[in-house]
Design an enzyme around this catalytic site. Structure first.
Site, short mmCIF file in Angstrom:
data_model
loop_
_atom_site.label_atom_id
_atom_site.label_comp_id
_atom_site.label_asym_id
_atom_site.label_seq_id
_atom_site.Cartn_x
_atom_site.Cartn_y
_atom_site.Cartn_z
N GLY A 7 0.83 -1.21 0.00
CA GLY A 7 0.00 0.00 0.00
C GLY A 7 0.85 1.25 0.00
N LEU A 57 -5.12 -6.65 -2.75
CA LEU A 57 -5.14 -7.28 -1.44
C LEU A 57 -5.73 -8.68 -1.45
CD1 LEU A 57 -6.22 -4.35 0.93
CD2 LEU A 57 -4.08 -5.64 1.04
N THR A 76 1.13 -2.09 5.35
CA THR A 76 0.31 -0.94 5.70
C THR A 76 -1.03 -0.94 4.97
OG1 THR A 76 1.00 0.62 3.96
CG2 THR A 76 2.48 0.35 5.86
N LYS A 154 -10.17 -3.76 11.33
CA LYS A 154 -8.79 -3.68 11.83
C LYS A 154 -8.56 -4.69 12.95
CE LYS A 154 -6.06 -1.21 10.63
NZ LYS A 154 -5.07 -1.32 9.51
N SER A 194 -8.47 11.08 8.48
CA SER A 194 -8.30 11.89 9.68
C SER A 194 -8.10 13.36 9.34
CB SER A 194 -7.13 11.36 10.51
OG SER A 194 -7.38 10.05 10.96
#
Length: 357
Positions: A7, A57, A76, A154, A194
Site C-alpha cells: 500500500g 489485497l 500498511t 482492523k 483523519s
C-alpha cells in the site's frame, strides 16, 4: 537489503517509503495502480532504489513477487473509510484476506525476518472509557458489522495475523504498531480520513463544537515508529502509538489562533455539554451507519492510554498535537483543500512600521 512496503501510495506508507529511501534502503512498494504513484516516483532516491509492483489485497499470491528476497516487510495496506455500502465486502474481507495474503507470501520467502503490521488503536478499543487506561493487552471486543465496522475490520485483521503466527510458526517474527488518529502533512494531494476532519471543520461541516476527544498522532512519528519496530532487534508484540488526547474545542482554538478562522466556517456554538451530547446522539441516527455508530460510541467520552512501551522499547517520542494539527492545515492549504490562513490582526496599540523610501 531490500524491504517491501505494501500500500505504498498511502498516507503513512508514503512517509515510510520516503524515510527508507533517505536511509539508503532499496524499497519495493506495492500499489494498485502505478499511474497513481507519481508522488512516490518523485521522492529523492526513488529513481535508483524504488521499485513498484502492482498487487491487489484479495488476490491469492499477489504479494509473492513483492516480498521475494526482502528482509523486512511493512504491511500498511488496508481500506480506511467510515461509511461503506457493504462492511463485510468493503472493509472486513480486504483487511483480513489482504493481511493473510501478505503473511502467506512472507512464509514462502525465506529471507523475510520481520513483518511490521500497521494496525490501529481501534483494534484495542471500540469506545473510550475514562475509567480504564488502555495498554497493549487490551483488545476491541465490541465492534460489529453494524457498530463501528471499520474498527471491526482492523481488529479481525490483527487477530488473524497473530493467529497465523501461532499456527504456522514462521521463521519471521511479527510486530504491530497501533496508532490513534493519524494527522499531518501529506506527500500527495489525497486527503486521508483523519485530515478530512480538519477540512470539514473549516468548511462548515460541523455546525457546533461537540464533545469529541481524539487521540492524535503525527504521520511522521508513525513512520518513525514503523522504522524502529523493524530496526530494534528486541521489538515484539504490539505498540500503542499516540500523543495525548485533545478535544475538538482545543483543535478549533488552535486553528483560529493560527488564522484559519477568518475565511472559514469554523464552528463557534457550544454543544460540548450534557445537552449537546444528547442532541448529537439523537442526530446520529440520521447519519450513515458508520458515522452514526462512531458518534454514539465517542461523543462525551475521553480516551485514556499508556504509550510508555513504545517510548521505552523503541525510543519513539511524539510531536506536540498542536504542531501536528497546524502542519497538517498548512499542507492542506498548500494543496488547495482549505483557505490559506490570514495574518494575525494587529492589536489596537500596535503601530504600523513606515515603509522604507
Amino acid at each position: 537489503m531490500t524491504v517491501c512496503v505494501t500500500g505504498a501510495t498511502g498516507f503513512v506508507a508514503s512517509w515510510l517509503v520516503a524515510d527508507l529511501l533517505r536511509k539508503g534502503e532499496h524499497v519495493r512498494g506495492t500499489v494498485r495502480d502505478r499511474n497513481r504513484a507519481g508522488h512516490l516516483i518523485s521522492l529523492p532516491g526513488a529513481a535508483e532504489r524504488l521499485t513498484l509492483v502492482e498487487a491487489e489485497l484479495q488476490t491469492p499470491g499477489a504479494f509473492d513477487d513483492a516480498v521475494a528476497d526482502c528482509t523486512t516487510v511493512f504491511h500498511t495496506a488496508s481500506p480506511y473509510v467510515v461509511d461503506v455500502e457493504d462492511p463485510q465486502r468493503d472493509l472486513v474481507d480486504p483487511a483480513v484476506q489482504g493481511t493473510l495474503n501478505v503473511l502467506g507470501a512472507c512464509l514462502r520467502a525465506p529471507g523475510v525476518a520481520r513483518l511490521v503490521l500497521t494496525s490501529s488503536m481501534v483494534a484495542v478499543t471500540d469506545e473510550p472509557d475514562s475509567n480504564h487506561v488502555l495498554t497493549e493487552a487490551d483488545w476491541n471486543t465490541k465492534s460489529t458489522l453494524v457498530r463501528n465496522p471499520y474498527y471491526l475490520s482492523k481488529t479481525l485483521a490483527e487477530r488473524a495475523a497473530w493467529d497465523f503466527m501461532v499456527h504456522e510458526r514462521p521463521r519471521f517474527d511479527l510486530v504491530a504498531v497501533n496508532p490513534f488518529m493519524i494527522m499531518g502533512p501529506s506527500h500527495s494531494r489525497a486527503v486521508n480520513t483523519s485530515n478530512q476532519i480538519l477540512v470539514d471543520l473549516v468548511n462548515g461541516a460541523f455546525p457546533a463544537i461537540i464533545s469529541l476527544t481524539w487521540g492524535l498522532v503525527d504521520v511522521r512519528d508513525v513512520a518513525t515508529a514503523h522504522l524502529r519496530a523493524a530496526e530494534v532487534p528486541a521489538a515484539s508484540g504490539r505498540y500503542l502509538c499516540a500523543q495525548q488526547p485533545v478535544t475538538m474545542r482545543e483543535v478549533v482554538g488552535w486553528l483560529r489562533e493560527a488564522g484559519f478562522g477568518t475565511r472559514s466556517q469554523l464552528p463557534s456554538r457550544s454543544l460540548d455539554n450534557a445537552l449537546g451530547n444528547l442532541l448529537v446522539r439523537l442526530d446520529s441516527y440520521r447519519r450513515r451507519q458508520g458515522t452514526g455508530s462512531y458518534l454514539r460510541t465517542h461523543v462525551g467520552r475521553t480516551p485514556r492510554y499508556d504509550t510508555s512501551k513504545i517510548s521505552r522499547e523503541l525510543g519513539v517520542t511524539f510531536r506536540p498535537a498542536r504542531d501536528t494539527v497546524l502542519d497538517a492545515m498548512h499542507d492542506l492549504a498548500r494543496w488547495g483543500h482549505v483557505p490559506s490562513p490570514s495574518p494575525p490582526a494587529r492589536s489596537a496599540g500596535q503601530k504600523t512600521m513606515a515603509k522604507p523610501g
